[in-house]
Design an enzyme around this catalytic site. Structure first.
Site, PDB file in Angstrom:
ATOM      1  N   ASP A 119      -2.631  -1.009  12.646  1.00 14.95           N
ATOM      2  CA  ASP A 119      -1.957  -2.261  12.272  1.00 14.95           C
ATOM      3  C   ASP A 119      -1.803  -3.240  13.436  1.00 14.95           C
ATOM      4  O   ASP A 119      -1.430  -4.398  13.227  1.00 14.95           O
ATOM      5  CB  ASP A 119      -0.573  -1.968  11.669  1.00 14.95           C
ATOM      6  CG  ASP A 119      -0.687  -1.265  10.319  1.00 14.95           C
ATOM      7  OD1 ASP A 119      -1.823  -1.077   9.835  1.00 14.95           O
ATOM      8  OD2 ASP A 119       0.361  -0.902   9.765  1.00 14.95           O
TER       9      ASP A 119
ATOM     10  N   LYS B   1      -7.591  -2.581   3.901  1.00 14.46           N
ATOM     11  CA  LYS B   1      -6.175  -2.976   3.977  1.00 14.46           C
ATOM     12  C   LYS B   1      -5.946  -4.251   3.147  1.00 14.46           C
ATOM     13  O   LYS B   1      -6.682  -4.485   2.196  1.00 14.46           O
ATOM     14  CB  LYS B   1      -5.761  -3.096   5.435  1.00 14.46           C
ATOM     15  CG  LYS B   1      -5.952  -1.758   6.163  1.00 14.46           C
ATOM     16  CD  LYS B   1      -4.914  -1.473   7.168  1.00 14.46           C
ATOM     17  CE  LYS B   1      -5.203  -0.195   7.931  1.00 14.46           C
ATOM     18  NZ  LYS B   1      -4.676   0.990   7.240  1.00 14.46           N
TER      19      LYS B   1
ATOM     20  N   ARG C  13     -10.015  -6.684   7.148  1.00 17.32           N
ATOM     21  CA  ARG C  13      -9.481  -7.297   8.379  1.00 17.32           C
ATOM     22  C   ARG C  13     -10.555  -7.538   9.437  1.00 17.32           C
ATOM     23  O   ARG C  13     -10.404  -8.424  10.278  1.00 17.32           O
ATOM     24  CB  ARG C  13      -8.348  -6.430   8.956  1.00 17.32           C
ATOM     25  CG  ARG C  13      -7.100  -6.502   8.115  1.00 17.32           C
ATOM     26  CD  ARG C  13      -5.953  -5.695   8.679  1.00 17.32           C
ATOM     27  NE  ARG C  13      -4.745  -5.994   7.911  1.00 17.32           N
ATOM     28  CZ  ARG C  13      -3.626  -5.291   7.971  1.00 17.32           C
ATOM     29  NH1 ARG C  13      -3.540  -4.237   8.762  1.00 17.32           N
ATOM     30  NH2 ARG C  13      -2.581  -5.647   7.250  1.00 17.32           N
TER      31      ARG C  13
ATOM     32  N   GLN D 169      -2.057   7.572   4.173  1.00 19.71           N
ATOM     33  CA  GLN D 169      -0.999   7.358   3.171  1.00 19.71           C
ATOM     34  C   GLN D 169      -1.110   8.343   2.011  1.00 19.71           C
ATOM     35  O   GLN D 169      -0.105   8.710   1.404  1.00 19.71           O
ATOM     36  CB  GLN D 169      -1.055   5.929   2.640  1.00 19.71           C
ATOM     37  CG  GLN D 169      -0.676   4.902   3.699  1.00 19.71           C
ATOM     38  CD  GLN D 169      -0.690   3.473   3.163  1.00 19.71           C
ATOM     39  OE1 GLN D 169      -0.635   3.245   1.956  1.00 19.71           O
ATOM     40  NE2 GLN D 169      -0.764   2.511   4.057  1.00 19.71           N
TER      41      GLN D 169
ATOM     42  N   ARG E 151      -0.491  -9.893   8.414  1.00 23.31           N
ATOM     43  CA  ARG E 151      -0.827  -9.709   9.840  1.00 23.31           C
ATOM     44  C   ARG E 151      -1.842 -10.748  10.332  1.00 23.31           C
ATOM     45  O   ARG E 151      -1.918 -11.006  11.536  1.00 23.31           O
ATOM     46  CB  ARG E 151      -1.326  -8.287  10.103  1.00 23.31           C
ATOM     47  CG  ARG E 151      -0.289  -7.244   9.712  1.00 23.31           C
ATOM     48  CD  ARG E 151      -0.399  -5.937  10.437  1.00 23.31           C
ATOM     49  NE  ARG E 151       0.489  -4.968   9.812  1.00 23.31           N
ATOM     50  CZ  ARG E 151       1.810  -4.913   9.982  1.00 23.31           C
ATOM     51  NH1 ARG E 151       2.407  -5.781  10.772  1.00 23.31           N
ATOM     52  NH2 ARG E 151       2.549  -4.006   9.358  1.00 23.31           N
TER      53      ARG E 151
ATOM     54  N   ARG F 252      -8.030  -1.581  -3.767  1.00 20.07           N
ATOM     55  CA  ARG F 252      -7.767  -0.609  -2.683  1.00 20.07           C
ATOM     56  C   ARG F 252      -7.845   0.807  -3.270  1.00 20.07           C
ATOM     57  O   ARG F 252      -7.097   1.160  -4.178  1.00 20.07           O
ATOM     58  CB  ARG F 252      -6.403  -0.886  -2.013  1.00 20.07           C
ATOM     59  CG  ARG F 252      -6.373  -2.238  -1.313  1.00 20.07           C
ATOM     60  CD  ARG F 252      -5.050  -2.509  -0.603  1.00 20.07           C
ATOM     61  NE  ARG F 252      -4.863  -1.660   0.572  1.00 20.07           N
ATOM     62  CZ  ARG F 252      -3.769  -1.689   1.328  1.00 20.07           C
ATOM     63  NH1 ARG F 252      -2.765  -2.509   1.022  1.00 20.07           N
ATOM     64  NH2 ARG F 252      -3.670  -0.905   2.378  1.00 20.07           N
TER      65      ARG F 252
ATOM     66  N   GLY G 276       0.815  -1.224   0.000  1.00 25.90           N
ATOM     67  CA  GLY G 276       0.000   0.000   0.000  1.00 25.90           C
ATOM     68  C   GLY G 276       0.841   1.262   0.000  1.00 25.90           C
ATOM     69  O   GLY G 276       0.601   2.174  -0.792  1.00 25.90           O
TER      70      GLY G 276
HETATM   71  O1  LIG Z   1       1.982   5.502   6.172  1.00 30.27           O
HETATM   72  C1  LIG Z   1       2.219   4.334   6.500  1.00 30.27           C
HETATM   73  O2  LIG Z   1       3.375   3.867   6.499  1.00 30.27           O
HETATM   74  C2  LIG Z   1       1.081   3.489   6.923  1.00 30.27           C
HETATM   75  C3  LIG Z   1      -0.126   4.050   7.267  1.00 30.27           C
HETATM   76  C4  LIG Z   1      -1.285   3.256   7.747  1.00 30.27           C
HETATM   77  O3  LIG Z   1      -2.271   3.229   6.741  1.00 30.27           O
HETATM   78  P1  LIG Z   1      -3.621   4.140   6.757  1.00 30.27           P
HETATM   79  O4  LIG Z   1      -3.238   5.555   6.876  1.00 30.27           O
HETATM   80  O5  LIG Z   1      -4.244   3.807   5.441  1.00 30.27           O
HETATM   81  O6  LIG Z   1      -4.431   3.683   7.937  1.00 30.27           O
HETATM   82  C5  LIG Z   1      -0.873   1.826   8.110  1.00 30.27           C
HETATM   83  O7  LIG Z   1      -1.999   1.004   8.243  1.00 30.27           O
HETATM   84  C6  LIG Z   1       0.055   1.232   7.072  1.00 30.27           C
HETATM   85  O8  LIG Z   1       0.455  -0.083   7.422  1.00 30.27           O
HETATM   86  C7  LIG Z   1       1.327   2.033   6.956  1.00 30.27           C
HETATM   87  C1  LIG Z   2      -1.835  -1.922   6.039  1.00 32.50           C
HETATM   88  C2  LIG Z   2      -0.585  -2.317   5.882  1.00 32.50           C
HETATM   89  O1  LIG Z   2       0.218  -2.014   4.834  1.00 32.50           O
HETATM   90  P1  LIG Z   2      -0.077  -1.217   3.470  1.00 32.50           P
HETATM   91  O2  LIG Z   2      -1.314  -0.392   3.638  1.00 32.50           O
HETATM   92  O3  LIG Z   2       1.141  -0.391   3.262  1.00 32.50           O
HETATM   93  O4  LIG Z   2      -0.247  -2.259   2.401  1.00 32.50           O
HETATM   94  C3  LIG Z   2       0.065  -3.132   6.938  1.00 32.50           C
HETATM   95  O5  LIG Z   2       1.280  -3.381   6.843  1.00 32.50           O
HETATM   96  O6  LIG Z   2      -0.603  -3.580   7.898  1.00 32.50           O
END
Ligand SMILES: O=C(O)C1=C[C@@H](OP(=O)(O)O)[C@@H](O)[C@H](O)C1
Ligand SMILES: C=C(OP(=O)(O)O)C(=O)O
Length: 409
Positions: A292, A319, A323, A146, A366, A98, A69
Site C-alpha cells: 500500500d 487493488k 495501480r 486477505q 491512494r 476484484r 476489499g
Molecule cells: O489485510 C489487510 O488489511 C490488507 C491486506 C493487503 O492486501 P493484499 O493481501 O491483497 O495485498 C493490503 O493491500 C490491504 O490494503 C489491506
Molecule cells: C488495497 C487497499 O484496500 P482494500 O484491498 O482493502 O480495498 C488499500 O487500502 O490500499
C-alpha cells in the site's frame, strides 16, 4: 470535486492526529461481532470501516461494501460461517472485478454454501450461512493475504478450529501476522510454522479492549511530504507504537534513504528531515510486504528526481485500480520516464516536474493522497479528490493544517 493544490511552506513544524488503522479496525470489528465482550478504542473513521460495521449488523438481505476489499473478503468468511444468516454481498463496480474465487473455493472445501450472482469468481456473492465442522483447507497464498486473514478471523468460532495450508509464495505476510497477533490478544491459540497455520477453537474470550494503533499507510503521505521539505522540518503524528502490527511501519526504515528520520516519544512519532538526498542515490525496494505504500514511494522518488526500481508489486493490479498502470499514466503526465511490468516499476531520474497537471485518481484513495505532496514542488490538480474517504476522510483538512493551499476548481 477537483482540487488545485499548492504550497510554498517548506519548513513545517506541525502535529497531525490520524485515526486507527483500517486494517486493524476491520479485524477488530469482526472479532467484536463474534465475541461481543471485546471493546475497541481508536477505531478508524474510514469509509471502509463504516461499511464493515454496518455490514456486520445485517442478518438477511443485501450488504453493499462499496470499495472495501477487506470488508468484502472478511464478511464473505463471516456470513458463510454464521448459521441462520442469508445475504447477498456486493460492492462497487470495481469490487465486481476484484477476484474472490480462492476464498470462495476454500470456504466451499470447508462446507460453506456460496453462489456467484453474476460472474464466476467475482462478487456479488449469495451466501447462506452454515455451521462448519470441517477444519482442513489448502489455498493459494500468492494473490492476496486477505483471503487468509478472512479464514483466520472466523477460525476460532468453528467447532474444530482450522488448519490452513498455504500454497505458493506467501504475499503481504505482515497482514497475516497482524491477524494472528490480534487473535493472540483476545486469547485465541494459533501456530504459524512453515506454510501451515493452525487456530484452536474458542467459544468465549475474556473482556478485552483492543487499542487500535493509528494508520501507518496514512502516515506514508506525511513521510512523502517530509522528504520534499527543507532540512529541519518536523511533522509529528499520533498515536503510534514503536512495535507495530502494521507492515507499513517499515516506512521508518525506508524513508531514511530519503533523508527522513523517525523519532518516537511515547505515542507520538516525529518525522524529521535531517539531510538532503544526493541525486546519485538509486532506490531499490521490494514492497511485497508493504504494497500500500508503493504509490507514495514512487511519487517521492519522482519528486526528488531519483532513479528507482520497485519490485514485489504483483498485488497492485487487483487493488482499487490497476495501480501500476495508473502510476505509469499519471507520472508520465508530469514528465516522468517510467516503465512497469506486472510486478515492477522503474523510474529514471527526472530534472523537471510539469505544472498544473490534473491527476486522475481512478476511484483510488491512494492515487489522490500519494500525488498530493508534489504540491511542494509545483501547483498540481487532483481529480475526484473525495476518493480519500475510503481510508482517510480528513486528509484534505490535514493538508491545510500543513499550510497547503487546497482550492476547489
Ligand atoms: O489485510 C489487510 O488489511 C490488507 C491486506 C493487503 O492486501 P493484499 O493481501 O491483497 O495485498 C493490503 O493491500 C490491504 O490494503 C489491506
Ligand atoms: C488495497 C487497499 O484496500 P482494500 O484491498 O482493502 O480495498 C488499500 O487500502 O490500499
Amino acid at each position: 470535486m477537483n482540487l488545485l493544490l499548492s504550497s510554498n511552506q517548506h519548513n513545517l513544524h506541525q502535529h497531525i492526529t490520524i485515526t486507527g488503522s483500517k486494517s486493524e479496525s476491520n479485524r477488530a470489528l469482526l472479532l467484536q461481532a463474534l465475541y461481543p465482550n471485546i471493546t475497541i478504542e481508536n477505531l478508524s473513521n474510514s469509509d471502509d470501516s463504516q461499511v464493515m460495521k454496518k455490514g456486520l449488523q445485517v442478518y438477511n438481505g443485501e450488504v453493499d461494501i462499496h470499495h472495501a476489499g477487506t470488508a468484502m473478503r472478511f464478511l464473505t468468511a463471516f456470513f458463510a460461517t454464521q448459521a441462520e444468516r442469508n445475504v447477498v454481498l456486493t460492492g462497487s463496480q470495481r469490487m465486481t472485478e476484484r477476484p474472490i474465487k480462492i476464498l470462495v473455493d476454500a470456504l466451499r472445501q470447508l462446507g460453506a454454501e456460496i453462489e456467484y450472482v453474476k460472474n464466476e469468481g467475482y462478487p456479488p456473492l449469495k451466501i447462506k450461512g452454515k455451521k462448519i465442522t470441517n477444519n482442513k483447507v489448502s489455498l493459494a497464498a500468492n494473490v492476496s493475504s486477505q483471503y487468509i486473514s478472512a479464514l483466520l478471523l472466523v477460525a476460532p468460532t468453528l467447532e474444530n478450529g482450522l488448519e490452513l495450508t498455504l500454497e505458493g509464495k506467501i504475499t503481504s505476510v505482515p497482514y497475516i501476522k497482524m491477524t494472528l497477533a490480534l487473535l493472540t490478544e483476545i486469547g485465541v491459540k494459533s501456530d504459524f510454522s512453515g506454510n501451515v497455520i493452525t487456530v484452536s477453537p474458542q467459544k468465549e474470550v475474556v473482556d478485552k479492549t483492543l487499542i487500535v494503533e493509528s494508520d501507518w499507510s496514512s502516515a506514508s503521505y506525511f513521510y512523502g511530504i517530509s522528504a520534499l521539505c527543507n532540512v529541519g522540518s518536523e511533522i509529528s503524528l499520533s498515536s503510534y507504537k514503536a512495535t507495530s502490527l502494521q507492515g507499513d511501519s517499515v516506512l521508518k526504515e525506508l524513508y531514511e534513504q530519503f533523508g527522513v528520520e523517525t523519532i518516537f516519544n511515547k505515542t507520538i512519532v516525529t518525522l524529521k528531515k535531517v539531510r538532503e538526498v544526493s541525486k546519485d542515490e538509486v532506490i531499490n525496494f521490494d514492497l511485497a510486504n508493504a504494497p500500500d505504500i508503493a504509490q507514495t514511494i514512487a511519487v517521492t522518488c519522482f519528486g526528488l528526481g531519483l532513479e528507482c526500481e520497485l519490485s514485489g508489486l504483483h498485488t497492485l493490479k487487483i487493488k482499487e485500480t490497476d495501480r501500476l498502470e495508473a502510476l505509469k499514466t499519471e507520472l508520465s503526465k508530469l514528465g516522468a520516464n517510467i516503465s512497469v511490468t506486472d510486478k515492477e516499476l522503474f523510474l529514471q531520474p527526472s530534472e523537471e516536474i510539469k505544472e498544473n497537471v490534473a491527476i486522475d485518481t481512478y476511484n483510488d484513495h491512494r492515487m489522490a493522497m500519494a500525488f498530493a505532496p508534489l504540491a511542494l514542488k509545483v501547483p498540481i490538480r487532483i481529480n475526484d479528490a473525495e476518493v480519500v474517504s475510503k481510508s482517510y476522510p480528513d486528509f484534505w483538512k490535514d493538508m491545510e493544517a500543513l499550510h497547503f493551499k487546497v482550492s476547489e476548481v
